[in-house]
Enzyme design. Structure first.
Site, PDB file in Angstrom:
ATOM      1  N   ALA A   9       0.826  -1.208   0.000  1.00 60.43           N
ATOM      2  CA  ALA A   9       0.000   0.000   0.000  1.00 60.43           C
ATOM      3  C   ALA A   9       0.857   1.254   0.000  1.00 60.43           C
ATOM      4  O   ALA A   9       0.490   2.279   0.558  1.00 60.43           O
ATOM      5  CB  ALA A   9      -0.924  -0.018   1.224  1.00 60.43           C
ATOM      6  N   ARG A  15      -3.292   9.256  -9.776  1.00 59.57           N
ATOM      7  CA  ARG A  15      -4.468   9.465 -10.636  1.00 59.57           C
ATOM      8  C   ARG A  15      -5.770   9.701  -9.866  1.00 59.57           C
ATOM      9  O   ARG A  15      -6.792  10.030 -10.457  1.00 59.57           O
ATOM     10  CB  ARG A  15      -4.631   8.266 -11.582  1.00 59.57           C
ATOM     11  CG  ARG A  15      -3.673   8.349 -12.761  1.00 59.57           C
ATOM     12  CD  ARG A  15      -3.878   7.205 -13.717  1.00 59.57           C
ATOM     13  NE  ARG A  15      -3.236   5.983 -13.247  1.00 59.57           N
ATOM     14  CZ  ARG A  15      -3.517   4.763 -13.700  1.00 59.57           C
ATOM     15  NH1 ARG A  15      -4.453   4.596 -14.620  1.00 59.57           N
ATOM     16  NH2 ARG A  15      -2.891   3.705 -13.235  1.00 59.57           N
ATOM     17  N   GLY A  78       9.464  -0.352  -6.481  1.00 67.17           N
ATOM     18  CA  GLY A  78       8.859  -1.506  -7.143  1.00 67.17           C
ATOM     19  C   GLY A  78       8.276  -2.508  -6.158  1.00 67.17           C
ATOM     20  O   GLY A  78       8.576  -2.481  -4.967  1.00 67.17           O
ATOM     21  N   ASP A 102      -5.070  -1.594  -2.822  1.00 67.87           N
ATOM     22  CA  ASP A 102      -6.047  -0.895  -3.665  1.00 67.87           C
ATOM     23  C   ASP A 102      -6.885  -1.870  -4.488  1.00 67.87           C
ATOM     24  O   ASP A 102      -7.503  -1.484  -5.479  1.00 67.87           O
ATOM     25  CB  ASP A 102      -5.340   0.120  -4.575  1.00 67.87           C
ATOM     26  CG  ASP A 102      -4.242  -0.507  -5.435  1.00 67.87           C
ATOM     27  OD1 ASP A 102      -4.073  -1.748  -5.394  1.00 67.87           O
ATOM     28  OD2 ASP A 102      -3.555   0.246  -6.154  1.00 67.87           O
ATOM     29  N   GLU A 152       6.259  -7.652 -17.844  1.00 72.04           N
ATOM     30  CA  GLU A 152       5.489  -6.418 -17.693  1.00 72.04           C
ATOM     31  C   GLU A 152       5.187  -5.805 -19.056  1.00 72.04           C
ATOM     32  O   GLU A 152       5.986  -5.958 -19.993  1.00 72.04           O
ATOM     33  CB  GLU A 152       6.269  -5.427 -16.817  1.00 72.04           C
ATOM     34  CG  GLU A 152       6.370  -5.864 -15.371  1.00 72.04           C
ATOM     35  CD  GLU A 152       5.022  -6.118 -14.738  1.00 72.04           C
ATOM     36  OE1 GLU A 152       4.189  -5.202 -14.711  1.00 72.04           O
ATOM     37  OE2 GLU A 152       4.770  -7.253 -14.293  1.00 72.04           O
ATOM     38  N   ASN A 225      -7.426   2.777  -9.544  1.00 72.02           N
ATOM     39  CA  ASN A 225      -6.379   3.736  -9.873  1.00 72.02           C
ATOM     40  C   ASN A 225      -6.915   5.158  -9.953  1.00 72.02           C
ATOM     41  O   ASN A 225      -6.185   6.113  -9.763  1.00 72.02           O
ATOM     42  CB  ASN A 225      -5.711   3.375 -11.199  1.00 72.02           C
ATOM     43  CG  ASN A 225      -4.923   2.086 -11.077  1.00 72.02           C
ATOM     44  OD1 ASN A 225      -4.048   1.957 -10.222  1.00 72.02           O
ATOM     45  ND2 ASN A 225      -5.267   1.107 -11.885  1.00 72.02           N
ATOM     46  N   ARG A 331     -33.196  11.149  15.595  1.00 79.38           N
ATOM     47  CA  ARG A 331     -31.776  11.349  15.919  1.00 79.38           C
ATOM     48  C   ARG A 331     -31.329  10.389  17.020  1.00 79.38           C
ATOM     49  O   ARG A 331     -32.138   9.701  17.617  1.00 79.38           O
ATOM     50  CB  ARG A 331     -31.558  12.818  16.303  1.00 79.38           C
ATOM     51  CG  ARG A 331     -31.730  13.759  15.098  1.00 79.38           C
ATOM     52  CD  ARG A 331     -31.704  15.204  15.530  1.00 79.38           C
ATOM     53  NE  ARG A 331     -30.523  15.500  16.328  1.00 79.38           N
ATOM     54  CZ  ARG A 331     -30.436  16.524  17.173  1.00 79.38           C
ATOM     55  NH1 ARG A 331     -31.455  17.352  17.329  1.00 79.38           N
ATOM     56  NH2 ARG A 331     -29.333  16.726  17.862  1.00 79.38           N
TER      57      ARG A 331
END
Ligand code: UD1
Ligand code: CA
Length: 455
Positions: A9, A15, A78, A102, A152, A225, A331
């Site tokens: 994380a 973005r 990385g 994520d 990749e 993302n 409430r």
């Protein structure tokens, strides 16, 4: 088998265009990282390690858990580098499972299936076939279909770019092999990063078989993302919640307009109209009917309750057979015993209302103990606050409070008492009597209206 779950994380989440770390953005009102942690905990791991970086202090402050080991990755070099940071924390865990902070919607059952599939080897990954694989690491398989490497996107050859099987990022390792394989990692690649995915080639070179599993649903491995992807996953998640409620016997007017941001339990034959938001912990009994546009948070709602449109309920308990709204606001601390009626533009706070009592129009009842069979007329106000302290109003059983009454607390209205409309009640009103405070009505005989003086 003892398990260590490592949650990556540390990424910035550029973005998201946000001042907050990405993993603190919420799905169904819960931070993304919290979803991953909750799933991880269901696997009964011996260790949970979160690798944090950008905005880490805020993440640590917002996410609770004595069972979490926090490891800082100061520079994001990385995914392989990230896992290198936790090596010192893996002692005693045979197996390491790597998740991303994520990727919020992974199902615990998929992870169990994955760990089972990889139980007899030292490396595994969850892969997924995609029509558009761009951006992802591609799974390279040999002529026998065995995984030989992950390449990749940025490092892939034109032929490799054609591969549709991608790495979801969820990987597992024999913890004892990790240190050796990670020590051999280099960053001589298109991104100059230490790729965790390069461990596949290292393991294959050591003669290891790479286990692969696919998720039951694409959304289980989808990462967030940007805010568009976050909103898409929110809708998918809500769709799952809606389907589960319907399968459990709840009727939804429109499953696409149904939101649960917490835990919702319901008995049989409840009906939920459109645009209702449930938050926190809500429990519905049997035959509860909820009209459109209600917000219901941390509430206990009994059998046969009807909540009409546009009502807002927070930290309240509503006894069986009660009818609320439209446009009611309950409430915190509101407790309706049973068969109570609370109508439009009525606000209740810290108030207990007895069986069969009615507060049907335009009232504020706060810090009050209302008996059973009470009728509170339109525009009644408990004046509970003197500018410094809150005071209590007590209304006895079967009392009748005339419209537009102000009850200046602390004050007590007796059993069966009647309060005349328009009264300001500052002293206790006795049982069974009519009490009122009202200027006497007079008529001025022969009075004429003023007329306009001509200019
Ligand atoms: C990674 C995988 C790729 C896979 C994809 C799935 C690698 C090298 N590539 O690529 O094969 O298809 O995920 O989405 O692993 N993170 C850190 N520290 C770092 C870098 C990343 O904690 O130094 C965390 C990020 O916060 C994120 C996760 O690791 O949660 C993945 O990082 P990201 O940069 O999104 O990886 P991708 O390049 O997308
Ligand atoms: Ca990513």
């Amino acid at each position: 088998m003892t398990l260590a779950v490592v949650i990556l994380a540390a990424g910035k989440g550029t973005r998201m265009k946000s001042a907050f770390p990405k993993v603190l953005h919420t799905l169904a009102a819960k931070p993304l990282l919290q979803h991953v942690l909750d799933t991880a905990r269901r696997l009964d791991p011996a260790r949970i390690i979160v690798v944090y970086g950008h905005g880490g202090e805020l993440v640590r402050a917002r996410i609770a858990g004595d069972d979490i080991t926090w490891v800082e990755q100061a520079e994001q070099l990385g995914t392989g580098h990230a896992v290198q940071q936790v090596l010192g924390e893996l002692d005693g865990a045979d197996r390491t499972l790597v998740l991303y902070g994520d990727v919020p919607l992974t199902d615990e059952r998929t992870l169990r299936r994955f760990l089972d599939a990889a139980a007899d080897t030292s490396i595994g990954l969850i892969s997924q076939m995609l029509d558009d694989a761009s951006g992802y690491g591609r799974i390279v398989r040999d002529a026998e279909g065995r995984v030989s490497a992950i390449v990749e996107h940025k490092d892939a050859s034109p032929a490799q770019l054609e591969i549709r099987e991608i790495n979801t990022g969820i990987m597992t390792f024999d913890s004892r092999r990790l240190a050796g394989w990670l020590a051999g990692l280099g960053n001589d690649n298109a991104q100059g990063e230490y790729y965790l995915t390069d461990l596949v080639e290292a393991a294959v070179a050591d003669g290891e078989r790479v286990a692969t599993t696919q998720p039951a649903h694409l959304a289980e491995v989808a990462g967030v993302n940007d805010r568009v992807q976050l909103a898409e996953l929110e809708r998918i998640y809500q769709g799952w919640r809606a389907e589960a409620m319907m399968r459990a016997g709840v009727a939804l007017a429109d499953p696409a307009r149904f939101d649960v941001r917490g835990d919702l339990d319901a008995g049989q034959d409840c009906f939920v109209d459109i645009n209702v938001v449930f938050a926190g912990r809500v429990r519905l009994g049997d035959n509860v009917r909820i009209g459109p546009n209600c917000v219901i948070k941390d509430a206990e709602i009994g059998n046969d309750v009807e909540i009409l449109a546009n009502s807002h309920i927070d930290s309240a308990s509503i006894g069986p057979g009660s009818r609320i709204g439209p446009y009611a606001r309950l409430r915190p601390g509101t407790e309706l015993i049973e068969n109570a009626h609370v109508g439009n533009f009525v606000e209740l706070k810290n108030a207990q209302v007895g069986a069969g009592s009615k507060i049907n129009h335009l009232s504020y009842v706060g810090d009050a103990l209302v008996g059973s069979g009470v009728n509170i007329g339109a525009g009644t106000i408990t004046c509970n606050y003197d500018g410094a302290n809150k005071h209590c109003t007590v209304i006895g059983d079967n009392a009748f409070i005339g419209s537009d009454t102000q009850l200046i607390a602390p004050v007590e209205v007796g059993t069966g008492a009647t309060i005349g409309a328009g009264s300001t009640i500052t002293k206790d009103a006795p049982d069974g009597e009519l009490t009122l405070s009202r200027a006497k009505q007079i008529t001025i005989g022969g009075w004429t209206r003023p007329v306009k003086v001509p200019k």
